[in-house]
Design an enzyme around this catalytic site. Structure first.
Site, PDB file in Angstrom:
ATOM      1  NE  ARG A 132       1.710  -4.880   3.397  1.00 15.10           N
ATOM      2  CZ  ARG A 132       0.487  -5.366   3.579  1.00 15.10           C
ATOM      3  NH1 ARG A 132      -0.293  -5.578   2.537  1.00 15.10           N
ATOM      4  NH2 ARG A 132       0.048  -5.654   4.787  1.00 15.10           N
ATOM      5  CG  ASP A 133       5.436  -1.120   6.424  1.00 14.66           C
ATOM      6  OD1 ASP A 133       5.902  -0.033   6.026  1.00 14.66           O
ATOM      7  OD2 ASP A 133       4.819  -1.234   7.489  1.00 14.66           O
TER       8      ASP A 133
END
Ligand code: BGC
Length: 467
Positions: A132-133
């Site tokens: 994620r991210d």
């Protein structure tokens, strides 16, 4: 009852004519099933509901008691503490909850109590993709880039199973924001772009963002009262021609992955947890100053959009061009894009240069459009409301105001959150914000944690003002 989902999606589609005036009712949607009256006759007496054109229309919003208590405890905070905000399922453990934060079942039960039999919309944020991210560190998550199996089995499936238990509650509408930032990162932060990161390249190579989003769409979209809205960045990210259609195309790929179909997408959400102004009213794309068009200003930098309302409407068109149904609706996160207070410009800037004109008139007072962490000067934006403009299902507060975007210094934590220098007020920037200062507030806790100074600033600079 689940096998009826396709038919219901069809009826939602047919009822979409009412979108622009926002007057669709459940009754109307129910009368327009493609199978005709016979198909529905068998169901009469059951709790099954058709998907609505706009799940926000005629519904109150679920007020998350965890957020509401924090807001109410701040001086002046009770003025907004009864607003509905997003419930972020930001890790596997958030589904069950703990002593400090309610779990998903408790949220749904509490929503049903708040509703007292009347329509209510619960807003969830699905946010736990592997890797994620990928273009930042502040919201890195618990799953490694390859852990798509855990994403499906330990995250999406349990959420799906709980939501299924509530699928026959005919007054309950569950809105899901699907995975902020992930698909836009595949477009703008991968090889071939000066902003590429190895982490985003990895997610493009392994396909797990597309697979994960597809899986979430398919599993959650099959539930009668769940409405998926896929995150589509904001105008300062995808507003350029080189990004807009490619982003809509990646979203269409995801909507056809892992068992999903485009009918599993009810619409898109823009500006999630960002600060882009809703409407810039002091200048327009067609203005020019001394022969120089506004698009040439440093701030606009050749973008095709100046604000989120026009971007949301433009993205909607791009999505339809990519292959999505023509009846999709948009959400705009207005939780922190108010930019009010004493610094708000009251008219256009001076016509001495195109930069002076734009900078003197713009509401969005960030140093650069690419700044995203705990922005100094920001205020609460439009209060949540249904059907505020053509093509827009609602203005929403998906990011709970007062929750940090990331820590301003490194803070050890057990959530796998990193330290991103875009949250450090002394940082001078990188390729993604044009090497400008971060504009972040000092002394921030890690992302998701309560940040009283930010909440106070948002309240003070609210626009419309908070009474
Ligand atoms: C954080 C999440 C948090 C959310 C809402 C995100 O930036 O990574 O942990 O739940 O913001 O505040």
């Amino acid at each position: 009852m689940k096998q009826l989902a396709d038919r219901h999606r069809g009826s939602r589609r047919n009822s979409r004519a009412g979108r622009l005036i926002g007057t669709v009712t459940t009754a109307l949607a129910l009368t327009l099933g493609p199978l005709g009256a016979a198909g529905f006759a068998q169901e009469s007496g059951s709790d099954v509901q058709a998907k609505l054109d706009n799940p926000y229309e005629g519904a109150q919003l679920y007020v998350n008691p965890d957020w509401s208590a924090k807001a109410a405890a701040e001086p002046g905070g009770d003025a907004v503490a009864d607003e509905g905000t997003g419930v972020w399922l930001d890790r596997i453990a958030a589904i069950e909850g703990n002593a400090e934060a309610m779990g998903l079942r408790e949220h749904l039960d509490t929503a049903l109590q708040q509703a007292d039999g009347k329509p209510i919309a619960v807003q969830l944020v699905i946010y736990d993709l592997p890797g994620r991210d990928c273009a930042a560190l502040a919201s890195n998550g618990e799953l490694e880039p390859e852990e798509i199996g855990r994403y499906k089995n330990d995250y999406i499936n349990p959420i799906r199973d709980i939501l299924r238990e509530y699928s026959s509650r005919s007054n309950l509408r569950v809105v899901t924001t699907i995975e902020p930032d992930s698909l836009p990162n595949l477009v703008t932060n991968t090889s071939g772009r000066p902003t590429a990161t190895p982490e985003c390249d990895e997610m493009k190579r392994n396909g797990n963002y597309v697979e994960g989003v597809g899986y979430a769409l398919a599993q959650l979209g099959a539930i009668d009262n769940v409405y998926n809205y896929v995150d589509a960045g904001h105008h300062g990210w995808l507003g350029w021609d080189s990004n807009l259609q490619p982003a809509a195309d990646v979203m269409f790929d995801a909507a056809n992955a892992a068992g999903a179909t485009p009918a599993d997408v009810h619409g898109f959400i823009v500006n999630t947890a960002n600060y882009s102004a809703l409407k810039e009213e002091n200048f327009s794309l067609t203005d020019s100053v001394n022969g120089q068009p506004v698009r040439q200003s440093k701030w606009v930098d050749w973008n095709q959009y100046l604000d989120e309302l026009s971007f949301a409407q433009g993205f909607r068109q791009a999505a339809v061009s990519a292959g999505f149904p023509s009846d999709i609706g948009m959400l705009i996160d207005t939780s922190r894009n108010g930019w009010g207070g004493s610094e708000r410009p009251t008219g256009p800037g001076p016509r001495t240069s195109v930069d002076a004109y734009v900078d003197g008139g713009r509401y969005d007072r960030r140093i650069h459009l690419g700044n995203w962490c705990n922005q100094a000067g920001a205020g609460l934006g439009e209060r949540p409301q249904a059907s505020p403009a053509a093509g827009i299902d609602a203005y929403v507060w998906m990011k709970p105001p007062g929750e940090s975007d990331g820590s301003s210094t490194e803070i050890p934590n057990d959530e796998d959150k990193g330290f991103d220098r875009m949250c450090d007020p002394t940082y001078q920037g990188n390729a993604r914000n044009g090497y400008n200062p971060s504009g972040a507030l000092p002394d921030a806790p890690i992302s998701g944690k309560w940040f009283p100074a930010q909440f106070q600033q948002l309240l003070k600079n609210a626009h419309p003002p908070v009474s």
